[in-house]
Scaffold this motif. Structure first.
Motif: not given
Length: 175
Positions: A40-43, A64-71, A73-79, A130-132
């Motif tokens: 989706e637009e943000d993940r 195994i699920v990899v979820r990357e979240l985007y805000d 400011m193009d910062d990415a986090d997730g788990f 965590p996915l830092d």
């Protein structure tokens, strides 16, 4: 460098991406799996589905699920989440209170893996990592180690679990 050292793309994984690094690690270990992606637009989410056997030859499903979240400011986090399914289920006439008491005891005993009872009354193991994406080095072999840890924990509690549940998965009728 520790197990939870940031999970950011290092020299090799920065080029290939986290999901590709996990895929390469699965291939390197000759694991059979199926993958799928959702975005989706943000993940962005990537799923790796596998059937594995415990040491007692009982089959389970690991995801195994990899979820990357985007805000903005193009910062990415997730788990990264590892889920182990098809272990056991509680019969409709089973002792839910006794099972939940065991689950609570196991969750207090094991640090990274947590047991839960899902809506189908299946016993599921969850491991959240965590996915830092800001620091550290992504270590895909650590994901395999954590999945093995989860399976070892299931093996440790298996006999107690089978005293309260039925082996496998039985979907409940949808209402």
């Amino acid at each position: 460098m520790g197990l939870f050292d940031g999970f950011k793309g290092g020299e090799k994984t920065a080029v290939m991406g986290i999901k590709d690094a996990i895929k390469e690690e699965l291939d390197r270990n000759d694991w059979n799996y199926e993958g799928s992606d959702e975005s989706e637009e943000d993940r962005q989410e990537t799923y790796f589905y596998m059937r594995n056997e415990l040491e007692n030859d009982e089959a389970i499903t690991a995801v195994i699920v990899v979820r990357e979240l985007y805000d903005q400011m193009d910062d990415a986090d997730g788990f990264i989440k590892i889920k182990i399914y098809d272990i056991a289920y509680l019969e409709e006439d089973g002792d839910c209170a006794a099972l939940l008491a065991k689950i609570n005891a196991w969750n207090g005993e094991f640090r990274y893996a947590k047991f839960c009872l899902d809506r189908d009354q299946d016993v599921v193991v969850d491991i959240d990592l965590p996915l830092d994406l800001h620091e550290g080095t992504f270590q895909p072999e650590s994901i395999m180690s954590m999945m093995a840890l989860g399976m070892n924990i299931v093996e440790k509690v298996y006999d107690d679990l089978m005293g309260l549940c039925t082996r496998g998965h039985k979907p409940r009728p949808q209402e």
